[in-house]
Design an enzyme around this catalytic site. Structure first.
Site, mmCIF file in Angstrom:
data_model
loop_
_atom_site.group_PDB
_atom_site.id
_atom_site.type_symbol
_atom_site.label_atom_id
_atom_site.label_comp_id
_atom_site.label_asym_id
_atom_site.label_seq_id
_atom_site.Cartn_x
_atom_site.Cartn_y
_atom_site.Cartn_z
ATOM 1 N N ASP A 149 -2.596 -18.447 1.380
ATOM 2 C CA ASP A 149 -3.537 -19.199 0.606
ATOM 3 C C ASP A 149 -4.429 -20.374 1.428
ATOM 4 O O ASP A 149 -5.557 -20.370 1.523
ATOM 5 C CB ASP A 149 -2.944 -19.739 -0.615
ATOM 6 C CG ASP A 149 -1.502 -20.348 -0.307
ATOM 7 O OD1 ASP A 149 -1.048 -20.439 0.850
ATOM 8 O OD2 ASP A 149 -0.908 -20.793 -1.473
ATOM 9 N N TYR A 170 0.851 -1.092 0.008
ATOM 10 C CA TYR A 170 0.259 -0.026 -0.026
ATOM 11 C C TYR A 170 0.947 1.289 -0.005
ATOM 12 O O TYR A 170 0.400 2.290 -0.596
ATOM 13 C CB TYR A 170 -0.933 -0.153 1.327
ATOM 14 C CG TYR A 170 -2.258 -0.709 1.146
ATOM 15 C CD1 TYR A 170 -2.314 -2.279 0.832
ATOM 16 C CD2 TYR A 170 -3.584 -0.074 1.059
ATOM 17 C CE1 TYR A 170 -3.311 -2.750 0.627
ATOM 18 C CE2 TYR A 170 -4.719 -0.578 1.096
ATOM 19 C CZ TYR A 170 -4.716 -1.996 0.810
ATOM 20 O OH TYR A 170 -5.743 -2.637 0.715
ATOM 21 N N ASP A 219 -12.137 -8.974 4.442
ATOM 22 C CA ASP A 219 -13.146 -9.141 3.623
ATOM 23 C C ASP A 219 -13.739 -10.655 3.493
ATOM 24 O O ASP A 219 -14.976 -11.012 3.447
ATOM 25 C CB ASP A 219 -13.120 -8.846 1.987
ATOM 26 C CG ASP A 219 -13.335 -6.970 1.878
ATOM 27 O OD1 ASP A 219 -13.236 -6.468 2.967
ATOM 28 O OD2 ASP A 219 -13.714 -6.930 0.860
ATOM 29 N N LYS A 275 3.368 -15.510 3.641
ATOM 30 C CA LYS A 275 3.785 -16.434 2.376
ATOM 31 C C LYS A 275 5.390 -16.389 2.228
ATOM 32 O O LYS A 275 5.822 -16.130 1.192
ATOM 33 C CB LYS A 275 3.142 -15.361 1.462
ATOM 34 C CG LYS A 275 3.055 -16.144 -0.234
ATOM 35 C CD LYS A 275 2.177 -17.309 -0.343
ATOM 36 C CE LYS A 275 2.429 -17.945 -1.742
ATOM 37 N NZ LYS A 275 1.622 -19.258 -1.820
ATOM 38 N N ASP A 279 -6.241 -7.001 3.995
ATOM 39 C CA ASP A 279 -7.240 -6.587 3.362
ATOM 40 C C ASP A 279 -8.268 -7.551 3.009
ATOM 41 O O ASP A 279 -9.564 -7.450 3.019
ATOM 42 C CB ASP A 279 -6.662 -5.507 2.256
ATOM 43 C CG ASP A 279 -7.827 -4.889 1.378
ATOM 44 O OD1 ASP A 279 -8.770 -4.472 2.039
ATOM 45 O OD2 ASP A 279 -7.680 -4.832 0.214
#
Ligand code: IPM
Ligand code: MG
Length: 374
Positions: free
Chosen positions: A239, A157, A267, A207, A263
């Protein structure tokens, strides 16, 4: 301080709150949050000075910036910031220069100005409300109660970006994912502190099989873990975590992750509880905090009085807990909202069979009725 003095002091407390209602459904869900703030003032002897300021796409059109100086001044002067969602539908958003679009031009500057490096996103659904979730009852089990801790002021970001044309005459873009160890350490500490106060299990979502940033992240997290010997860490690839959140969400209590992963996973959190409308959040650091729904401005339903105000009212509850040390009042608010759902009502985003739909305003009114009755 003696208790009686503390009581007097408390009864005189005035808190300044910056109110940034934002775009789309922002004003209508903020209205319900303001009803709750008003109730707190009359019932708990606290005074709130509400400082409204323009913020978001509307602010861009009216003031030439989505985070104009007048809003910066108001936020600087406030003890805490309550912010609605910002943004426009794609066709409208592209009328604003890319760097002035409110997500880039207002939300990120707000986060970096107050260095709110830890974003706390509860994913919570009591067993009695399991019917709101798209997951099967046997998957929900005793209900969902997860706190996602998302790093909020680093990573992709905020990394350097270049846009250009390469030697092969092709347009290209780079975005860099930068973290230094202090940035990682500070958010990990917040996550460990929260985990320590709950079930003492922290899922670290990363990751590191691909990203060097995750290798450093994990190293620093392990260093921080030494100070929290009573908290066990479970390392999980991002994942895989996405799958586990659907198949066995009950294994998570507190999870911590970097900005972009957080983020997306938060959601998904909204998805497993049934609606993004159930996702309030707190953005905290070492100084001033701000509070906002995790979701967007939902321009498609704006102005229709059907948006779910839970995320906005829940953000008020989080503000009471983290900025104003009033956790008991925060709990009253959570209970009141859950009681409205338990009575068989919801806004249309959650309307499943057997549930009576309420407008945004009617939901807020019922929450107020519950608060007054408690
Ligand atoms: C969120 C939102 C923001 C983000 C946008 C509005 C900048 O999606 O808070 O999750 O990407 O962080
Ligand atoms: Mg998001």
């Amino acid at each position: 301080m003696p208790a009686f003095l503390r009581d007097i002091f408390k009864s005189m407390s005035t808190y300044k709150i910056a109110i940034l209602e934002g775009d789309g459904i922002g004003p209508e869900i903020m209205r319900e949050a303001l009803k709750v703030l008003d109730w707190i003032q009359t019932s708990h002897g606290v005074a709130f000075e509400l400082l409204e300021a323009p913020f978001g796409a509307a602010a861009y059109f009216d003031h030439g910036s989505p985070f104009p100086q007048v809003a910066v001044d108001v936020c600087d002067a406030a003890d805490a910031i309550l912010k609605g969602p910002v943004g426009l539908a794609h066709e409208e958003a592209i009328k604003i220069p890319v760097d002035m679009q409110p997500e880039r031009g207002a939300v990120l500057p707000l986060r970096s100005r107050y260095n709110t490096y830890a974003n706390l996103r509860p994913v919570s659904l009591p067993k009695a409300l399991a019917h709101f979730s798209p997951l099967k009852p046997e998957v929900i089990g005793e209900g969902l109660d997860i706190v996602m801790v998302r790093e909020l002021v680093g990573g992709l970001y905020f990394g350097e970006k270049t846009v250009g044309v390469n030697a092969n005459n092709k347009r290209y873009v780079t975005e860099s994912l930068y973290y230094d160890e202090d940035q990682i350490r500070q958010v990990c500490r917040v996550a460990f502190d929260i985990a320590q106060g709950r079930k003492k299990v922290l899922h670290n979502i990363h990751k590191s099989n691909i990203l060097k940033s995750s290798v450093l992240w994990n190293e620093v997290l392990d260093e921080v873990a030494v100070d929290y010997p009573d908290v066990s860490v479970v390392n999980m690839l991002v994942d895989a975590a996405a799958t586990h959140l659907c198949l066995n969400p009950g294994q998570f209590d507190v999870l911590v992750t970097e900005n972009m992963f957080g983020d997306i996973l938060s959601d998904q959190g909204g998805g497993i509880v049934g609606s993004l409308g159930l996702m309030p959040s707190a953005c905290v650091g070492d100084g001033k905090a701000y509070y906002e729904p995790s979701h967007g401005s939902a321009p498609d339903i704006a102005g229709r009085n059907i948006a779910n105000p839970y995320s906005m009212i829940g953000s008020v509850a989080m503000m009471l807990e983290y900025s104003f040390a009033m956790p008991e009042v925060a709990n009253q608010i959570w209970s009141a909202m859950q009681a409205v759902f338990a009575d068989g009502y919801s806004t249309p985003d959650l309307a499943v069979e057997g549930v009576t739909e309420l407008s945004t305003g009617a939901f807020g009114d019922r929450v107020l009725d519950k608060l007054n009755a408690a």
